[in-house]
Design an enzyme around this catalytic site. Structure first.
Site, mmCIF file in Angstrom:
data_model
loop_
_atom_site.group_PDB
_atom_site.id
_atom_site.type_symbol
_atom_site.label_atom_id
_atom_site.label_comp_id
_atom_site.label_asym_id
_atom_site.label_seq_id
_atom_site.Cartn_x
_atom_site.Cartn_y
_atom_site.Cartn_z
ATOM 1 N N LYS A 97 -63.416 -0.574 14.564
ATOM 2 C CA LYS A 97 -64.808 -1.057 14.532
ATOM 3 C C LYS A 97 -65.489 -0.788 15.875
ATOM 4 O O LYS A 97 -66.672 -0.440 15.927
ATOM 5 C CB LYS A 97 -64.845 -2.553 14.205
ATOM 6 N N HIS A 114 -66.391 2.792 15.912
ATOM 7 C CA HIS A 114 -67.548 2.918 15.010
ATOM 8 C C HIS A 114 -68.829 2.571 15.751
ATOM 9 O O HIS A 114 -69.834 3.295 15.689
ATOM 10 C CB HIS A 114 -67.362 1.985 13.798
ATOM 11 N N ASN A 115 -68.824 1.449 16.464
ATOM 12 C CA ASN A 115 -70.018 1.024 17.185
ATOM 13 C C ASN A 115 -70.368 1.981 18.318
ATOM 14 O O ASN A 115 -71.536 2.221 18.603
ATOM 15 C CB ASN A 115 -69.825 -0.396 17.730
ATOM 16 N N GLU A 168 -72.031 4.796 16.795
ATOM 17 C CA GLU A 168 -73.375 4.304 16.445
ATOM 18 C C GLU A 168 -74.310 4.413 17.660
ATOM 19 O O GLU A 168 -75.453 4.850 17.532
ATOM 20 C CB GLU A 168 -73.262 2.855 15.973
#
Length: 477
Positions: free
Chosen positions: A172, A175-176, A179
């Site tokens: 995660k 992922h961020n 992003e």
């Protein structure tokens, strides 16, 4: 997020117990949004635990850090959680904390899961991307719930077991970080169209609308289109009234720091973090703007062709960003001895999450065809795409430099690509410098090795010529 996940689970046929430390919120929730659904309330932590069937599946959505530890202790001490129970942390916790909690709770017989949840409030309500990791013994008991409430991509749940200990929150975190990179790339494309091409918000919105029908089709491109179209009450573009000072909550920074710790060149995410830091120097930049000169953008030529080049620059830079992100994940798996499944990670990001895009379907296909793929750039599809995009990508970066428009993400993506494809980098000079001032030694190229400078040997040279000349020690891997 918590309230919407509860509603999501109830919609999928699960009976859910809801608890909040502010019990009035529980009552309001039951009277309004949860009315008529298979949701029951609890007014104390003890009641919350007692109402759950064993093994209890308890999911926390609280602020990362100490609040997670405090709530775990409440469940253990006041709630009466028992060996065999499962605690799931669905917040944005830092992965080392999740590793620590997994080990701590394992010693008490409690199975702990740290799961990344992406998609915001709407994703939580209708299907987020869910990335669970921790104590794998818990997976058979929570799989049905998490996969049912997750987003679906081509019928497959965007939720699979990620790995041991902090692996779920690590994925995660990356992922961020990606992003951050995606958002920075989009803002640079916006800036180039606005200042370089002199386009209005409506015209820029039209470009993003067109891009969202092609290779860049994604959630972030879609919302950027909507933002560009959104006008204030006076009819002017609202985005142009927003203060240009970006905030951040830390996950991008965590990714950049981890990349440095592991020695991985995740340059685009790092630049995206620093771009936000630079934006926060608003008043200082205002003073600098008065005394530091530079060129004024002036465009001439075929605007539509340049916009096509800009689309290719954005696409190529995204390929680099994801290639770097998966390089980091691959290295972390080795470092932390996690069994991270790259095809499943790409699948989990295809739906529900903030970076969801059609682009991830191609990444999933690449890793499913070759799970041990060394780098996305070695995959035929992405290799062809990056070569097709290259002329436009270079044109955009060159123009931005000439116009004085900062493009840290576009530029670092291209620099990484050029560095990665270069057989001989100037790091040989760096090694000579390090040996000169600090006797840090260097290695000789295999093709240049001889009796004086043997291969696989740490060599130090007295560069001043005074005293000795060469010393060498054989290196053993």
């Amino acid at each position: 997020m918590g309230q919407n996940l509860i509603l999501n689970a109830a919609d999928h046929g699960f009976t859910v117990v809801a608890f909040n430390r502010t019990v009035a919120k529980v009552d309001r929730f039951l009277e309004n949004e949860a009315k008529g659904k298979s949701i029951v309330g609890a007014h104390s932590i003890k009641e919350f635990v007692q109402k759950l069937k064993t093994p209890r599946r308890m999911m926390l959505l609280v602020m990362a850090g100490k609040p997670v530890d405090d709530f775990i202790e409440l469940l253990l001490n006041e709630g009466g959680a028992e060996p065999g129970d499962i605690i799931i942390d669905g917040g944005n916790s830092h992965y080392p904390d999740t590793t620590r909690r997994t080990q701590y709770l394992n010693s008490k017989g409690i199975r702990f899961v740290g799961t990344g949840v992406s998609g915001g409030e709407e994703g939580a309500r209708y299907g987020p991307s869910i990335m669970p990791g921790g104590n794998e013994e818990a997976w058979p008991y929570i799989k049905d719930v998490l996969q049912n409430i997750s987003a679906k991509a081509d019928g497959e749940p965007c939720c699979q077991w990620v790995g041991d200990e902090g692996a779920g929150h690590y994925v995660k975190m990356v992922h961020n970080g990606i992003e951050y990179g995606d958002m920075q790339l989009i803002t640079e494309a916006y800036d180039i169209m606005k200042r370089g091409l002199g386009m209005s918000s409506k015209e820029i919105g039209d470009v993003f609308a067109k891009w969202n029908k092609g290779v860049l089709d994604s959630f972030l491109i879609e919302i950027t289109r909507d933002i560009m179209y959104f006008n204030d009450d006076d009819g002017s573009s609202l985005v142009e009234k927003i203060l240009d000072s970006a905030g951040q909550k830390g996950t991008g920074k965590w990714t950049a720091i981890n990349a440095l710790d592991l020695g991985m060149p995740v340059t685009l995410i790092g630049e995206a973090v620093f771009a936000r830091c630079l934006s926060s120097l608003k008043s200082e930049r205002g003073r600098a703007a008065k005394v530091l000169g530079g060129p004024t953008p002036e465009f001439s030529g075929d605007r539509e062709q340049f916009i096509d080049d800009l689309e290719q620059a954005l696409y190529a830079s995204k390929i680099i960003s994801y290639a770097q992100g998966f390089m980091l994940i691959q290295n972390a798996a080795k470092e932390y001895k996690w069994k991270l499944n790259k095809p499943e990670i790409a699948l989990m990001w295809r739906g529900g999450c903030i970076i969801r895009s059609v682009f991830l379907k191609d990444i999933t296909a690449a890793y499913r065809a070759e799970p041990d793929l060394e780098n996305l750039l070695f995959n035929d599809f992405f290799n062809k795409a990056i070569h097709t995009a290259q002329p436009g990508w270079r044109n955009v970066v060159a123009k931005a430099v000439l116009w004085g428009i900062p493009t840290p993400a576009f530029s670092t993506a291209l620099s990484f690509y050029d560095g990665y494809r270069t057989k001989d980098l100037p790091a040989n000079l760096l090694q000579a410098q390090r040996d000169y001032f600090g006797a840090h030694t260097f290695r000789i190229k295999p093709e240049s090795a001889n009796e004086k400078y043997p291969v696989d040997t740490d060599i130090h040279v007295n560069w001043t010529g005074r005293g000795g000349n060469v010393s060498a020690s054989t290196y053993t891997a």
